[in-house]
Design a protein around this motif. Structure first.
Motif, PDB file in Angstrom:
ATOM      1  N   TYR A   4      55.541  20.921  -9.591  1.00 19.93           N
ATOM      2  CA  TYR A   4      55.947  21.225 -10.979  1.00 19.93           C
ATOM      3  C   TYR A   4      57.063  22.445 -10.965  1.00 19.93           C
ATOM      4  O   TYR A   4      57.662  22.732 -11.782  1.00 19.93           O
ATOM      5  N   ASN A   5      57.093  22.789  -9.473  1.00 21.10           N
ATOM      6  CA  ASN A   5      58.257  24.108  -9.385  1.00 21.10           C
ATOM      7  C   ASN A   5      59.359  23.549  -9.474  1.00 21.10           C
ATOM      8  O   ASN A   5      59.989  22.967  -8.682  1.00 21.10           O
ATOM      9  N   PRO A   6      60.376  24.294 -10.580  1.00 25.21           N
ATOM     10  CA  PRO A   6      61.651  23.666 -10.818  1.00 25.21           C
ATOM     11  C   PRO A   6      62.548  23.977  -9.543  1.00 25.21           C
ATOM     12  O   PRO A   6      63.622  23.191  -9.318  1.00 25.21           O
ATOM     13  N   LEU A   7      62.426  25.037  -8.809  1.00 25.85           N
ATOM     14  CA  LEU A   7      63.275  25.516  -7.623  1.00 25.85           C
ATOM     15  C   LEU A   7      62.955  24.257  -6.625  1.00 25.85           C
ATOM     16  O   LEU A   7      63.890  23.700  -5.917  1.00 25.85           O
ATOM     17  N   ARG A   8      61.759  23.878  -6.493  1.00 28.54           N
ATOM     18  CA  ARG A   8      61.403  22.872  -5.298  1.00 28.54           C
ATOM     19  C   ARG A   8      61.841  21.454  -5.967  1.00 28.54           C
ATOM     20  O   ARG A   8      62.496  20.608  -5.174  1.00 28.54           O
ATOM     21  N   VAL A   9      61.835  21.138  -7.219  1.00 33.42           N
ATOM     22  CA  VAL A   9      62.371  20.012  -7.615  1.00 33.42           C
ATOM     23  C   VAL A   9      63.739  19.925  -7.331  1.00 33.42           C
ATOM     24  O   VAL A   9      64.340  18.726  -7.130  1.00 33.42           O
ATOM     25  N   ALA A  10      64.392  21.012  -7.530  1.00 35.88           N
ATOM     26  CA  ALA A  10      65.915  21.011  -7.530  1.00 35.88           C
ATOM     27  C   ALA A  10      66.452  20.828  -5.944  1.00 35.88           C
ATOM     28  O   ALA A  10      67.543  20.533  -5.792  1.00 35.88           O
ATOM     29  N   THR A  11      65.519  21.404  -5.101  1.00 28.30           N
ATOM     30  CA  THR A  11      66.029  21.555  -3.699  1.00 28.30           C
ATOM     31  C   THR A  11      65.404  20.606  -2.731  1.00 28.30           C
ATOM     32  O   THR A  11      65.606  20.773  -1.468  1.00 28.30           O
ATOM     33  N   HIS A  12      64.260  19.919  -3.122  1.00 28.14           N
ATOM     34  CA  HIS A  12      63.422  19.320  -1.927  1.00 28.14           C
ATOM     35  C   HIS A  12      64.192  18.560  -1.114  1.00 28.14           C
ATOM     36  O   HIS A  12      64.073  18.353   0.241  1.00 28.14           O
ATOM     37  N   GLU A  13      65.126  17.701  -1.506  1.00 21.38           N
ATOM     38  CA  GLU A  13      65.853  16.669  -0.781  1.00 21.38           C
ATOM     39  C   GLU A  13      66.848  17.181   0.063  1.00 21.38           C
ATOM     40  O   GLU A  13      67.193  16.975   1.279  1.00 21.38           O
ATOM     41  N   TRP A  19      68.218  18.794   5.619  1.00 25.03           N
ATOM     42  CA  TRP A  19      68.602  20.013   6.686  1.00 25.03           C
ATOM     43  C   TRP A  19      67.532  19.825   7.610  1.00 25.03           C
ATOM     44  O   TRP A  19      67.746  20.009   8.922  1.00 25.03           O
ATOM     45  N   SER A  20      66.376  19.532   7.349  1.00 26.15           N
ATOM     46  CA  SER A  20      65.285  19.304   8.470  1.00 26.15           C
ATOM     47  C   SER A  20      65.811  18.374   9.527  1.00 26.15           C
ATOM     48  O   SER A  20      65.714  18.259  10.566  1.00 26.15           O
ATOM     49  N   ASP A  21      66.086  17.134   8.883  1.00 26.78           N
ATOM     50  CA  ASP A  21      66.279  15.758   9.679  1.00 26.78           C
ATOM     51  C   ASP A  21      67.749  16.129  10.491  1.00 26.78           C
ATOM     52  O   ASP A  21      67.749  15.653  11.563  1.00 26.78           O
ATOM     53  N   VAL A  22      68.660  16.815   9.916  1.00 20.30           N
ATOM     54  CA  VAL A  22      70.094  17.204  10.750  1.00 20.30           C
ATOM     55  C   VAL A  22      69.613  18.217  11.791  1.00 20.30           C
ATOM     56  O   VAL A  22      70.126  17.901  12.878  1.00 20.30           O
ATOM     57  N   ARG A  23      68.679  19.014  11.472  1.00 20.09           N
ATOM     58  CA  ARG A  23      68.609  19.759  12.651  1.00 20.09           C
ATOM     59  C   ARG A  23      67.558  19.193  13.880  1.00 20.09           C
ATOM     60  O   ARG A  23      67.814  19.639  15.146  1.00 20.09           O
ATOM     61  N   ARG A  24      66.856  18.453  13.464  1.00 17.06           N
ATOM     62  CA  ARG A  24      66.144  17.680  14.444  1.00 17.06           C
ATOM     63  C   ARG A  24      66.824  16.483  15.060  1.00 17.06           C
ATOM     64  O   ARG A  24      66.548  16.122  16.296  1.00 17.06           O
ATOM     65  N   ALA A  25      68.064  16.017  14.568  1.00  8.84           N
ATOM     66  CA  ALA A  25      68.883  15.160  15.243  1.00  8.84           C
ATOM     67  C   ALA A  25      69.496  15.382  16.572  1.00  8.84           C
ATOM     68  O   ALA A  25      69.677  16.652  16.775  1.00  8.84           O
ATOM     69  N   HIS A  70      73.923  10.818  14.639  1.00 10.87           N
ATOM     70  CA  HIS A  70      72.524  10.642  13.772  1.00 10.87           C
ATOM     71  C   HIS A  70      72.636  11.707  12.577  1.00 10.87           C
ATOM     72  O   HIS A  70      72.045  11.372  11.438  1.00 10.87           O
ATOM     73  N   ARG A  71      73.402  12.712  12.919  1.00 13.25           N
ATOM     74  CA  ARG A  71      73.532  13.907  11.803  1.00 13.25           C
ATOM     75  C   ARG A  71      74.309  13.288  10.848  1.00 13.25           C
ATOM     76  O   ARG A  71      73.921  13.620   9.571  1.00 13.25           O
ATOM     77  N   LEU A  72      75.112  12.526  11.024  1.00  4.22           N
ATOM     78  CA  LEU A  72      76.018  12.007  10.071  1.00  4.22           C
ATOM     79  C   LEU A  72      75.276  10.772   9.396  1.00  4.22           C
ATOM     80  O   LEU A  72      75.525  10.579   7.685  1.00  4.22           O
ATOM     81  N   GLY A  73      74.650  10.191   9.878  1.00  2.11           N
ATOM     82  CA  GLY A  73      73.659   9.319   9.178  1.00  2.11           C
ATOM     83  C   GLY A  73      72.676   9.728   8.173  1.00  2.11           C
ATOM     84  O   GLY A  73      72.433   9.330   7.167  1.00  2.11           O
ATOM     85  N   TYR A  74      71.991  10.892   8.821  1.00  2.00           N
ATOM     86  CA  TYR A  74      71.203  11.609   7.649  1.00  2.00           C
ATOM     87  C   TYR A  74      72.004  12.000   6.340  1.00  2.00           C
ATOM     88  O   TYR A  74      71.340  12.229   5.674  1.00  2.00           O
TER      89      TYR A  74
END
Length: 275
Positions: free
Chosen positions: A235-244, A249-255, A260-264
C-alpha cells in the motif's frame, strides 16, 4: 492553467463516501467494496498525480500552442463541427494512448499504477500515474489539426470526468444501445480484470466503438478478478508508482545484449528472450 478536473474533486470525494456507505448498508456478496488502506493509497496516488501533473501541464500548454501556431488551418471554437471533430479525435487519441500503455512495457510501467488495486470502486479511478509525460505524443496531432490547446485540455477533462463513473460494481449492465456505443462500468470492469480472457481488452475512453473496430472488445461474462496477474502486495504509494520501473531496470541490467535490453523496454509486458 488549472486542470478543469480539479474542480470536480469535492464531488469525487463525496461520491466515494456515498458509495462506501452503500456497501455498509446494502452489501453484495459478489462485490468487494472498499478497504481503508487500499482507498487511502488510491487517494494518495491521485493527489500525487495532480501535484506532479501541474508543472507538466504548463509545459504541455507550450508544446500544444507551438504546434497550433504552425498548423495549416485554425479551427474555430465558434463552429459546432469543431467540437464534433474534437470529441472523436480526442477519444481516438485516448484509445491509442491507452492501448499502447498496455502493449509497450516501459509505457505499462506508468499505467500499471491504475491497475494495481485488487478492489474496484470509485476511489480506484483516482489511482493515477505519477509519470504523465508518456501521454503527450498521442494528443499532438490534435494541435496540428488546428484545435486550440484550451479546447484539447477541456475535452481531456471531460473524458476523465466520464471515466470516473466507470469504476464501480454498483451499476450493472445498461440498455443494449448504450452498451454498444459507449464505454460503461460493465465494459470497464472487463478492462480491469486479470482473468486471462480479459487481459488487454476494452481500452475505450467515452466510446467503446474503437474496441469493436480494432478488435480489442470483450463483453463481461465471468466475474472479474481485479488487480494484476502478479499483485504487488503493498500500500506504499511510492512503491506503487515505481515498482514496474524498478523491475524493468533490474531486467535491463541483467540482460547480456542490446536486443534483450530493448526487448525488456519496448516489448510487451512479460516479454522474455527466446530460449
Amino acid at each position: 492553467m488549472i486542470p478543469a478536473v480539479l474542480y470536480a474533486v469535492p464531488a469525487f470525494l463525496l461520491l466515494i463516501v456515498i458509495e462506501a456507505v452503500s456497501y455498509r448498508f446494502l452489501p453484495d456478496d459478489d462485490e468487494r467494496g472498499y478497504e481503508l488502506r487500499d482507498t487511502t493509497t488510491s487517494l494518495s496516488m491521485g493527489l500525487g498525480s495532480q501535484i506532479i501533473g501541474f508543472p507538466w501541464k504548463l509545459l504541455t500548454v507550450g508544446v500544444f500552442a507551438a504546434l497550433w501556431t504552425v498548423a495549416p488551418v485554425h479551427l474555430s471554437p465558434g463552429d459546432w463541427w469543431t467540437w464534433v471533430i474534437l470529441f472523436f479525435a480526442d477519444d481516438l487519441a485516448y484509445y491509442w494512448f491507452h492501448r499502447s500503455h498496455h502493449e509497450v512495457r516501459v509505457l505499462w510501467a506508468s499505467h500499471v499504477v491504475h491497475h494495481s488495486s485488487v478492489y474496484y470502486n470509485l476511489s480506484t479511478a483516482l489511482r493515477q500515474s505519477w509519470t504523465p509525460m508518456t501521454s503527450l505524443p498521442f494528443w499532438l496531432p490534435l494541435a496540428l489539426l488546428g484545435i486550440p490547446p484550451w479546447m484539447i485540455f477541456l475535452q481531456q477533462s471531460i473524458s476523465l470526468l466520464y471515466q470516473f463513473f466507470l469504476h464501480t460494481e454498483r451499476i450493472d449492465v445498461l440498455p443494449r444501445p448504450i452498451e454498444w456505443i459507449f464505454n460503461t462500468p460493465s465494459h470497464h470492469r472487463v478492462h480491469h480484470g486479470s482473468n486471462t480472457e480479459y487481459l488487454d481488452r476494452n481500452y475505450g475512453g467515452i466510446l467503446i466503438v474503437w474496441d469493436r473496430l480494432f478488435g480489442s472488445f470483450e463483453p463481461e461474462r465471468a466475474t472479474a478478478r481485479y488487480g494484476l496477474t502478479k499483485n504487488i502486495g503493498t500500500y506504499n504509494p511510492l512503491r506503487v508508482a515505481t515498482h514496474e520501473f524498478a523491475a524493468i531496470w533490474s531486467d535491463v541490467r541483467r540482460a547480456t545484449c542490446w536486443r534483450h535490453r530493448l526487448g525488456y523496454l519496448f516489448g510487451r509486458p512479460g516479454w522474455q528472450p527466446a530460449r
